[in-house]
Design a protein around this motif. Structure first.
Motif: not given
Lengths: 115, 110
Positions: A9-10, A35, A37, A40-41, A43, A91, A106-108
């Motif tokens: 996840r991180y 994707y 991301q 501020g934008q 994906p 993503l 989508f996944g997390p």
């Protein structure tokens, strides 16, 4: 309810290091997307698979990024070497059909920080 | 070339009031249009889509969107906002490739 799984996840990595992300789509979904991301934008599509074949990788920076889906199920996205500008959310999404009318699930996401 | 625009970075609405999140697009031919919502630390969730047919489409959580071909718009609407609707909303257009807007942060005030 079936979900798209992503790990880790991180991820924090130093520039010039290699990093890899994993995605397991919803069972039975033949189409898989990666994707990027940026904060501020929206994906941005990096690569699209139909089963094990790449359908679109026109936006993938191929000098440092690679993606594979060897058995047409789960997928790995790799960056080598990582650069500071690669810091973003990555993503993964899947869809039951390649038809453009079908929505994506989508996944997390994996949040990558390059230091 | 395809493009999608979400002209508002943030929309603030009082709870119980109607809400609108704007989206305009540019594409050759007939577009496929989508709305997705993103909650903190979560992936995007599909809300609704327009493919063909009735210009008013209904989706999850009481949201709806109106396709307007002459204005090339696909605005997201809800008659009565809830605090739980506060999130980041993305419009997407698909014709050959999928393009997402930059997102609009919806803030529902209690």
């Amino acid at each position: 309810e079936a979900e798209v799984a992503q790990s880790p996840r991180y991820k924090i990595t130093e520039k010039s290091q290699a990093v890899a992300f994993w995605c397991d789509p919803i069972s039975g979904h033949a189409t898989l997307y990666w994707y990027r991301q940026i904060l501020g934008q929206g994906p941005e599509l990096l690569v699209q698979f139909q089963d094990e074949s790449v359908v679109d990788d026109s936006q993938l920076p191929k000098d440092r990024f690679s993606a594979e889906r060897l058995k047409g199920v789960d997928s790995t996205l790799k960056i080598q070497p990582a650069e500071l500008g690669d810091s973003a959310m990555y993503l993964c999404a899947s869809s039951s059909r390649v038809d453009q009318a079908y929505e994506q699930y989508f996944g997390p996401g994996t949040r990558l920080t390059v230091t | 070339a395809q493009s999608v625009a979400q002209p508002e970075d943030q929309v603030n609405v009082a709870e119980g009031n109607p809400l609108t999140v704007k989206c305009t697009y540019s594409v050759s031919g007939n577009p496929y249009l989508f709305w997705y919502v993103q909650y903190p630390n979560r992936g995007l969730q599909f809300l609704l889509k327009y493919i063909t047919g009735d210009n008013l489409v209904k989706g999850s959580y009481g949201f709806e969107a109106e396709f307007n071909k002459s204005q090339t718009s696909f605005h997201l609407k809800k008659p009565s906002a809830l605090v739980s609707d506060s999130a980041l909303y993305f419009c997407a257009v698909r014709r050959d490739k999928i393009i997402f807007g930059k997102g609009t942060r919806l803030h529902i005030l209690p």
